[in-house]
Design an enzyme around this catalytic site. Structure first.
Site, short mmCIF file in Angstrom:
data_model
loop_
_atom_site.label_atom_id
_atom_site.label_comp_id
_atom_site.label_asym_id
_atom_site.label_seq_id
_atom_site.Cartn_x
_atom_site.Cartn_y
_atom_site.Cartn_z
N CYS A 77 24.07 31.18 43.33
CA CYS A 77 23.38 31.95 44.36
C CYS A 77 22.82 33.25 43.75
CB CYS A 77 24.30 32.19 45.55
SG CYS A 77 23.40 32.55 47.08
N GLU A 86 31.12 25.37 45.23
CA GLU A 86 32.52 25.80 45.12
C GLU A 86 33.15 26.15 46.46
OE1 GLU A 86 30.49 29.67 45.73
OE2 GLU A 86 29.98 27.73 44.88
N HIS A 117 26.04 26.50 47.13
CA HIS A 117 27.45 26.74 46.82
C HIS A 117 28.22 25.42 46.79
CE1 HIS A 117 27.39 31.20 47.26
NE2 HIS A 117 26.42 30.94 48.12
#
Length: 235
Positions: free
Chosen positions: A87, A174, A172
């Site tokens: 990001c 994660e 994202h």
């Protein structure tokens, strides 16, 4: 393996990447810019992970450490060390590599599909489609020499690769239920109702467990790919 992490705000951490690092007994060091902007020498780590954050890469007046961070990323690139930018982290890498970072046509917040670009065996291969979590209002141009790895309906450049050592992800992989809840609590003002690319809080938190399993498997694959660029003597 020695991994250094650049963290911009306390509520955007490693998420599921922490498990990957623990499984490989990696030695993890940190720069917490919200507390201390000290940065290591590039000889002190083997892989760099740059996390997200709500600020813009252009906010040096508010966050003076951004200038030092950009120089540090440039030094890491020059040292041929593997880098994963997520990001804001991907935007910083793109900018250091000469690309513009600009406001997107629309914010993208929530679970939306990402589509893989046609690539070859030298590049990281995403699945044809994956439901990923997003939280961004800005986007990057593709850096010179980079290969686009993925796009979404709302954002042309969702992922890129430079050489074999740098991967930038706008989305994202994660994310965990805990990290998404933290984003909602700290950035709730960005959740504008009735926008096609912004989900409600309920939609974001209602993701099934297999959605997390899929993105966590992909971020592990990304880290596996980058870890092959770490000198074998440190693995």
């Amino acid at each position: 393996m020695r991994v250094h992490v650049l963290q911009h705000v306390a509520f955007e951490g490693l998420g599921s990447m922490e498990t990957w690092l623990e499984d490989r007994k990696a030695r993890v060091s940190w720069t917490h810019f919200y507390e201390n902007s000290a940065l290591p020498a590039t000889t002190e780590f083997d892989l760099l992970i740059i996390l997200g954050g709500p600020m813009s890469i252009h906010d040096e007046a508010t966050y003076p450490w951004l200038s030092a961070e950009k120089r540090f990323i440039g030094e890491t690139i020059a040292a041929d060390l593997p880098i994963l930018g997520i990001c804001l982290g991907a935007q910083l890498v793109a900018n250091v590599c000469g690309a513009q970072v600009v406001p997107g046509k629309q914010k993208e917040i929530g679970w939306f599909p990402v589509y893989a670009e046609v690539s070859d065996a030298d590049h990281f291969q995403f699945p044809r489609q994956i439901q990923a979590f997003h939280w961004h209002g800005e986007t990057f141009d593709l850096p010179s020499g980079a290969t686009r790895l993925a796009h979404s309906a709302a954002c042309e450049n969702q992922a890129f690769q430079i050489g074999n050592q740098i991967i930038g992800l706008q989305f994202h992989l994660e994310s965990t239920a805990f990290s998404i809840d933290a984003l909602i609590r700290h950035c709730a003002d960005e959740i504008i109702p009735d926008q096609p690319t912004i989900q409600s809080v309920e939609q974001m938190l209602d993701a099934p467990s297999d959605a997390y399993e899929q993105i966590h498997a992909q971020v592990q694959r990304v880290l596996d790919f980058l870890s092959t660029q770490v000198p074998q003597k440190v693995l």
